[in-house]
Scaffold this motif. Structure first.
Motif, PDB file in Angstrom:
ATOM      1  N   UNK A   1      45.689  48.257  52.596  1.00 13.93           N
ATOM      2  CA  UNK A   1      45.913  49.269  51.564  1.00 13.93           C
ATOM      3  C   UNK A   1      45.773  48.661  50.166  1.00 13.93           C
ATOM      4  N   UNK A   2      46.312  47.454  49.972  1.00 16.67           N
ATOM      5  CA  UNK A   2      46.187  46.801  48.670  1.00 16.67           C
ATOM      6  C   UNK A   2      44.735  46.459  48.360  1.00 16.67           C
ATOM      7  N   UNK A   3      43.986  46.029  49.362  1.00 18.80           N
ATOM      8  CA  UNK A   3      42.567  45.761  49.153  1.00 18.80           C
ATOM      9  C   UNK A   3      41.853  47.019  48.650  1.00 18.80           C
ATOM     10  N   UNK A   4      42.109  48.134  49.312  1.00 15.66           N
ATOM     11  CA  UNK A   4      41.469  49.386  48.897  1.00 15.66           C
ATOM     12  C   UNK A   4      41.951  49.822  47.524  1.00 15.66           C
ATOM     13  N   UNK A   5      43.235  49.632  47.257  1.00 17.56           N
ATOM     14  CA  UNK A   5      43.786  50.027  45.962  1.00 17.56           C
ATOM     15  C   UNK A   5      43.177  49.239  44.813  1.00 17.56           C
ATOM     16  N   UNK A   6      43.100  47.915  44.956  1.00 22.51           N
ATOM     17  CA  UNK A   6      42.507  47.112  43.892  1.00 22.51           C
ATOM     18  C   UNK A   6      41.024  47.405  43.732  1.00 22.51           C
ATOM     19  N   UNK A   7      40.316  47.637  44.857  1.00 19.37           N
ATOM     20  CA  UNK A   7      38.897  47.984  44.746  1.00 19.37           C
ATOM     21  C   UNK A   7      38.713  49.292  43.982  1.00 19.37           C
ATOM     22  N   UNK A   8      39.601  50.257  44.221  1.00 22.02           N
ATOM     23  CA  UNK A   8      39.536  51.515  43.481  1.00 22.02           C
ATOM     24  C   UNK A   8      39.773  51.310  42.000  1.00 22.02           C
ATOM     25  N   UNK A   9      40.776  50.491  41.658  1.00 24.84           N
ATOM     26  CA  UNK A   9      41.050  50.223  40.240  1.00 24.84           C
ATOM     27  C   UNK A   9      39.898  49.470  39.585  1.00 24.84           C
ATOM     28  N   UNK A  10      39.322  48.516  40.299  1.00 23.92           N
ATOM     29  CA  UNK A  10      38.159  47.797  39.771  1.00 23.92           C
ATOM     30  C   UNK A  10      37.019  48.772  39.474  1.00 23.92           C
ATOM     31  N   UNK A  11      36.775  49.697  40.406  1.00 20.33           N
ATOM     32  CA  UNK A  11      35.672  50.646  40.232  1.00 20.33           C
ATOM     33  C   UNK A  11      35.886  51.508  39.001  1.00 20.33           C
ATOM     34  N   UNK A  12      37.104  52.025  38.846  1.00 19.95           N
ATOM     35  CA  UNK A  12      37.405  52.848  37.673  1.00 19.95           C
ATOM     36  C   UNK A  12      37.244  52.049  36.386  1.00 19.95           C
ATOM     37  N   UNK A  13      37.747  50.811  36.393  1.00 15.37           N
ATOM     38  CA  UNK A  13      37.656  49.994  35.185  1.00 15.37           C
ATOM     39  C   UNK A  13      36.206  49.701  34.818  1.00 15.37           C
ATOM     40  N   UNK A  14      35.376  49.479  35.828  1.00 20.84           N
ATOM     41  CA  UNK A  14      33.965  49.183  35.550  1.00 20.84           C
ATOM     42  C   UNK A  14      33.215  50.402  35.025  1.00 20.84           C
ATOM     43  N   UNK A  15      33.651  51.589  35.419  1.00 19.75           N
ATOM     44  CA  UNK A  15      33.052  52.813  34.881  1.00 19.75           C
ATOM     45  C   UNK A  15      33.431  52.977  33.419  1.00 19.75           C
ATOM     46  N   UNK A  16      34.658  52.633  33.066  1.00 21.61           N
ATOM     47  CA  UNK A  16      35.155  52.858  31.710  1.00 21.61           C
ATOM     48  C   UNK A  16      34.757  51.743  30.734  1.00 21.61           C
ATOM     49  N   UNK A  17      34.626  50.514  31.216  1.00 17.42           N
ATOM     50  CA  UNK A  17      34.454  49.363  30.317  1.00 17.42           C
ATOM     51  C   UNK A  17      33.044  48.797  30.475  1.00 17.42           C
ATOM     52  N   UNK A  18      32.265  48.906  29.430  1.00 17.46           N
ATOM     53  CA  UNK A  18      30.920  48.334  29.444  1.00 17.46           C
ATOM     54  C   UNK A  18      30.997  46.810  29.566  1.00 17.46           C
ATOM     55  N   UNK A  19      30.127  46.240  30.372  1.00 16.76           N
ATOM     56  CA  UNK A  19      30.061  44.793  30.521  1.00 16.76           C
ATOM     57  C   UNK A  19      31.006  44.229  31.554  1.00 16.76           C
ATOM     58  N   UNK A  20      31.961  45.043  32.038  1.00 18.09           N
ATOM     59  CA  UNK A  20      32.923  44.519  33.008  1.00 18.09           C
ATOM     60  C   UNK A  20      32.254  44.220  34.351  1.00 18.09           C
ATOM     61  N   UNK A  21      31.287  45.040  34.738  1.00 20.79           N
ATOM     62  CA  UNK A  21      30.604  44.799  36.013  1.00 20.79           C
ATOM     63  C   UNK A  21      29.938  43.426  36.002  1.00 20.79           C
ATOM     64  N   UNK A  22      29.261  43.094  34.917  1.00 17.56           N
ATOM     65  CA  UNK A  22      28.622  41.784  34.809  1.00 17.56           C
ATOM     66  C   UNK A  22      29.662  40.669  34.839  1.00 17.56           C
TER      67      UNK A  22
END
Length: 316
Positions: free
Chosen positions: A187-208
Motif C-alpha cells: 500500500x505504501x509503495x502504491x501511495x508514494x507512486x501516486x504522490x510522485x505522479x501527481x508531483x511530476x504533473x504539477x512540477x516542471x523538471x521533476x520527472x527528469x
C-alpha cells in the motif's frame, strides 16, 4: 580450503548503544529525507530557471539526492532490525513508510532474505551469497544483480501479503504480523507512486530530476553489496567489510560500518561509528586492517570482477 576467520569480538559495549530512541530515529529520518529532497529540489529549480551550462554544473546534486534516496532503503533495513523504535511493529512500519519512497523496493520481502543472511552469513545457506556471488563482471553486477534482487523481494512481499500464512514465520514475528506488514508495504509503495505522479504533473523538471536520482540510487544499491562483501581472491574469507571514510559515514548514516553491523545488528546504524571506535581502542583491529576500506572512492573497486563475493566454503 577456505575458512571463516572472525568470530564476534569479545568486547563489552555500553548497553545504551542498543536502545532505540524515537527522537534520534526521527532526526535520522529527517536527515535522510533532507539529503534526498533538498538537492533534488535545487536541481529542479536550476532546470527550470537557469541555462544548460548551470544545469550540467548542478549534476552533483543528483548524486547527493541519490544517496538520500538510497538511505531510505537503509532506514527500511533499520526498521526491520527493530532499531527505529522499541516497539518492533512500530519500528517495522516506520521502515516501510520511509523505504517505500524508493519505487519497487519492498523491505518486507527483502528482510526475509536478510534475516537468513545474518543467520548464515557467507555460507551456502546465505541467500545473499547465493544471489550476488553468481555475478562475476562489473556489467552484470551493476545492470542485473540489484534488479533481479529487487524483483525477488517484490515477489516475496506479494506472497507474504496474499499467500497462505507460512508456519513458522520467515521473520521473528508472527505470520499474521508479517502478512499485515507485507500488505502495508504494498500500500505504501502504491501511495508514494501516486504522490510522485501527481508531483511530476504539477512540477516542471521533476520527472527528469527524479528519474536521474533514481538511476543514481539504483547504481549505489547495486555496488553496495560488493563493497560490503567482495574481497580479493584468496584463502581467507572475511565476513564483511567496513568503509571508514568520513564521507561514507555522512552519506550512509553510519551503515557503512557493515562489519560492526554483522557483529551487533541491534545497534542502530548511526551509532556504529562509536562501536567501531571502541573496537579500535580495544585492539581488535590491530591485525585485521584488511577488513577496512579507508578511502571513499577506492571502495567502488570491489564491484569489479576481480573481487568475488565471498562464501565460506567450509560450510558449503
Amino acid at each position: 580450503m577456505a575458512s571463516q576467520l572472525h568470530s564476534k569480538p569479545q568486547v563489552r559495549l555500553d548497553r545504551a548503544l542498543f536502545k532505540a530512541r524515537p527522537g534520534e530515529s526521527l532526526l535520522v529520518i529527517g536527515y535522510a529525507l533532507s539529503l534526498y529532497v533538498l538537492p533534488l529540489a535545487l536541481f529542479v529549480w536550476v532546470a527550470n530557471n537557469a541555462s544548460t551550462g548551470w544545469l550540467l554544473l548542478s549534476a552533483p546534486l543528483l548524486v547527493l539526492a541519490g544517496y538520500g534516496l538510497f538511505l531510505q532503503a537503509i532506514l527500511g533495513h533499520e526498521g526491520f532490525h527493530f532499531n527505529l523504535s522499541a516497539n518492533p511493529m512500530r519500528s517495522c512500519y516506520l521502515g516501510i513508510l520511509t523505504s517505500s519512497l524508493l519505487p519497487g523496493f519492498c523491505v518486507t520481502g527483502y528482510f526475509v532474505d536478510h534475516w537468513q543472511h545474518h543467520r548464515f552469513n557467507n555460507s551456502a545457506k546465505d541467500p545473499d551469497y547465493r544471489h550476488f556471488s553468481r555475478y562475476r563482471s562489473l556489467a552484470s553486477r551493476i545492470a542485473v544483480s540489484r534488479l533481479a534482487a529487487t524483483s525477488n523481494y517484490l515477489h516475496a512481499t506479494l506472497r507474504l501479503a496474499f499467500g497462505p500464512q507460512s508456519e513458522p514465520s520467515p521473520l521473528p514475528l508472527s505470520a499474521a504480523h508479517v502478512q499485515r506488514l507485507a500488505r502495508c508495504n504494498l500500500a505504501c509503495q502504491l501511495g508514494w507512486l501516486g504522490l510522485y505522479t501527481l508531483a511530476m504533473v504539477w512540477v516542471d523538471g521533476l520527472l527528469l530530476g527524479f528519474g536521474l536520482t533514481l538511476a543514481v540510487a539504483f547504481l549505489l544499491s547495486a555496488v553496495n553489496a560488493y563493497q560490503e562483501h567482495a574481497f580479493s581472491a584468496g584463502p581467507q574469507q572475511p565476513p564483511a567489510r567496513s568503509r571508514t571514510s568520513r564521507l561514507s559515514t555522512w552519506l550512509h548514516a553510519g551503515s557503512n560500518f557493515h562489519l560492526e553491523h554483522h557483529f551487533y545488528p541491534a545497534v542502530p546504524c548511526w551509532r556504529l561509528p562509536r562501536v567501531h571506535r571502541q573496537l579500535l581502542d580495544s585492539g581488535w583491529y590491530a591485525d585485521k586492517h584488511y577488513l577496512l576500506e579507508r578511502r571513499f572512492v577506492a571502495s567502488f573497486k570491489y564491484a569489479s570482477g576481480r573481487h568475488p563475493y565471498r562464501g565460506d566454503t567450509v560450510n558449503d
